[in-house]
Design an enzyme around this catalytic site. Structure first.
Site, short mmCIF file in Angstrom:
data_model
loop_
_atom_site.label_atom_id
_atom_site.label_comp_id
_atom_site.label_asym_id
_atom_site.label_seq_id
_atom_site.Cartn_x
_atom_site.Cartn_y
_atom_site.Cartn_z
CE LYS A 60 1.15 4.61 0.53
NZ LYS A 60 0.80 3.29 -0.04
CG HIS B 120 -0.20 -1.35 0.04
ND1 HIS B 120 1.02 -1.05 -0.65
CD2 HIS B 120 -1.04 -1.47 -0.87
CE1 HIS B 120 0.94 -0.97 -1.88
NE2 HIS B 120 -0.47 -0.93 -2.23
CB SER C 164 -1.12 5.09 -8.06
OG SER C 164 -0.50 3.91 -8.63
CB THR D 163 5.13 2.21 -2.61
OG1 THR D 163 4.31 3.32 -2.47
CG2 THR D 163 4.13 1.07 -1.65
CE1 TYR E 50 3.92 -0.14 -5.13
CE2 TYR E 50 2.35 0.55 -7.16
CZ TYR E 50 2.81 0.16 -5.75
OH TYR E 50 1.76 -0.06 -5.15
C1 FNR Z 1 -3.67 1.02 -2.97
N1 FNR Z 1 -2.54 1.38 -2.38
C2 FNR Z 1 -1.36 1.62 -3.29
N2 FNR Z 1 -0.44 2.28 -2.69
C3 FNR Z 1 0.52 2.76 -3.37
O1 FNR Z 1 1.66 3.08 -2.95
N3 FNR Z 1 0.37 2.37 -4.86
C4 FNR Z 1 -0.52 2.03 -5.40
O2 FNR Z 1 -0.60 1.95 -6.68
C5 FNR Z 1 -1.59 1.66 -4.59
N4 FNR Z 1 -2.79 1.18 -4.91
C6 FNR Z 1 -3.67 0.69 -4.25
C7 FNR Z 1 -5.07 0.23 -4.93
C8 FNR Z 1 -6.06 0.08 -4.17
C9 FNR Z 1 -7.36 -0.52 -4.64
C10 FNR Z 1 -5.81 0.30 -2.88
C11 FNR Z 1 -7.25 0.01 -1.83
C12 FNR Z 1 -4.95 0.43 -2.20
C13 FNR Z 1 -2.55 1.63 -0.97
C14 FNR Z 1 -3.03 3.05 -0.52
O3 FNR Z 1 -1.95 3.89 -1.03
C15 FNR Z 1 -3.29 3.08 0.92
O4 FNR Z 1 -1.83 2.77 1.64
C16 FNR Z 1 -4.37 2.08 1.48
O5 FNR Z 1 -5.15 2.47 0.63
C17 FNR Z 1 -4.65 2.80 2.85
O6 FNR Z 1 -5.60 1.71 3.52
P1 FNR Z 1 -7.16 2.16 3.56
O7 FNR Z 1 -7.35 3.36 4.43
O8 FNR Z 1 -7.56 2.63 2.16
O9 FNR Z 1 -7.96 0.83 3.98
#
Ligand code: FNR
Length: 394
Positions: A263, A287, A131, A181, A155
């Protein structure tokens, strides 16, 4: 990892042999038990941040429920003594079809954060997408990854100099793709974080890539360690850009030679737009339900996106992967690989790098066994015929 031993058998053998010495797995095997142990291990704020989703958390629930609506139709006597889990994505061959999802601020669940996750990934030959808002800078995480493939999640920032600097640094550090993203021009309405009045960035967590960047430091009147709040404010000023449109992707391509994957795609039309604007692929993702409450589940969106662009571009998937069967279903519906998100962070919360590694080893073992038991000897053998949708059941 040994190359010749199937992941499923080696993992279950290890666990059962430990059982002879009365040793049971430290990190729960079952996802629900893992989640419960992780929620126990985290403080209230970290729990809210990691587990929490947008609004009534309907999207997050539907992400998981959507997997139940597809059933695997196992085929027998197919000769599955060896299983090839490898896949190809963006010109790279991966041993397994699973990658670590970009998850920010991992320090709040374990002090080693993304460094530990990278070590776990490397130990299991699982690639990692890091990330932008990581607790450790991208160069340090790349070092932990070693030869294991890293992709960098990007980002956007309204400060184009800073954005360009991140892209340059990612390429120089050895990341092999940019995952931009697009579902987070603004952060979603997240009741758990709001109840806790908690945003980790304000405490200086998750901004390591910023505070290690000259373009960011130039914006500050004082070094970050002398004024955390002003640094956090400068971060918030440069984070996210709700004015972005598809045309901005063209700028991104000009800044980097790396492949670009978009994404956060949930419709055929957006998948087509991404490709028209030069993307090498997309991640179908909502997400993890953290942005739009009541949104279409990522798995519901996957077949349409695959039909639209699957022949010409990479299609990755995340949101709701919990078990081996989920990996199988997403791949059968046409994903080229999947991102695992919360499960490995739960492992990290329970037992640091070892915990994250245990979760990955279990997920891959479960997937390997599910694949063979469903009658397939390779990931490339999977297609929609492997599944039946609930609506088509007799
Ligand atoms: C994320 N996700 C996320 N996505 C991204 O592109 N950059 C980021 O910094 C983050 N940070 C983040 C923090 C936390 C705590 C979570 C739970 C999720 C989204 C992540 O990449 C992914 O899309 C999701 O976690 C998928 O869902 P599940 O399977 O974890 O429920």
């Amino acid at each position: 990892m040994s190359d010749d031993e199937p992941r499923g058998r080696s993992r279950v053998t290890e666990i059962y042999l430990n059982g002879l010495a009365e040793v049971t797995p430290e990190v729960p095997v079952d996802f629900e038990a893992l989640e419960a142990a992780a929620l126990d291990a985290m403080d209230e704020k970290a729990l809210g941040y990691v587990k929490g989703s947008a609004g009534g958390e309907k999207t997050a629930a539907n992400n998981e429920a959507a997997f139940d609506r597809w059933r695997i139709e196992p085929e027998m006597l197919k000769g599955v003594e060896t299983r090839d889990l490898s896949v190809e994505a963006l010109g790279t061959e991966f041993d397994v079809p699973v990658m670590l999802a970009p998850i920010g601020c991992q320090f709040i669940v374990h002090e080693e954060g993304e460094l530990a996750s990278a070590r776990a990934a490397a130990a299991q030959d699982v690639p990692m997408c890091l990330s932008t808002v990581s607790s450790y800078d991208m160069e340090s995480v790349a070092e932990e990854l070693g030869d294991t493939t890293g992709w960098f999640q990007f980002y956007w920032s309204p400060d184009r100099e800073l954005a360009a600097s991140f892209l340059d640094r990612a390429e120089a550090a050895g990341y092999e793709a940019i995952v931009v993203t697009v579902d987070t021009p603004l952060a979603g309405w997240r009741p758990r974080d709001l109840e806790n009045a908690y945003l980790p960035y304000l405490e200086g967590v998750g901004i390591a890539n910023y505070t290690s960047d000259e373009a960011f430091l130039d914006r500050l009147d004082h070094p970050p360690e002398e004024n955390t709040l002003a640094t956090a404010q400068a971060f918030l000023d440069t984070f996210g850009d709700p004015s972005l449109t598809w045309e901005d992707l063209d700028w991104l391509h000009e800044q980097t030679d790396l492949p670009v994957v978009v994404k956060g795609i949930l419709s055929r039309a957006d998948a087509r737009r991404a490709v028209e604007h030069g993307a090498d692929g997309v991640f179908v993702s909502n997400h993890g339900g953290r942005q739009v409450d009541g949104s279409v589940a990522a798995l519901e969106a996957l077949p349409g996106v695959v039909d639209e662009i699957g022949d010409e571009a990479f299609v990755g998937f995340d949101s709701g992967i919990r078990r081996g069967a989920d990996v199988l279903k997403a791949l059968a519906l046409g994903a080229d690989l999947v991102l695992v998100g919360r499960p490995y962070v739960y492992g990290l919360a329970v037992d640091g790098a070892d915990g994250a590694e245990a979760v990955l080893a279990n997920l891959l073992a479960d997937f390997d066994l599910s694949l063979g038991l469903a009658g397939h000897d390779s990931v490339t053998d999977l297609d929609r015929d492997a599944l039946v949708h609930e609506s088509e059941l007799p």
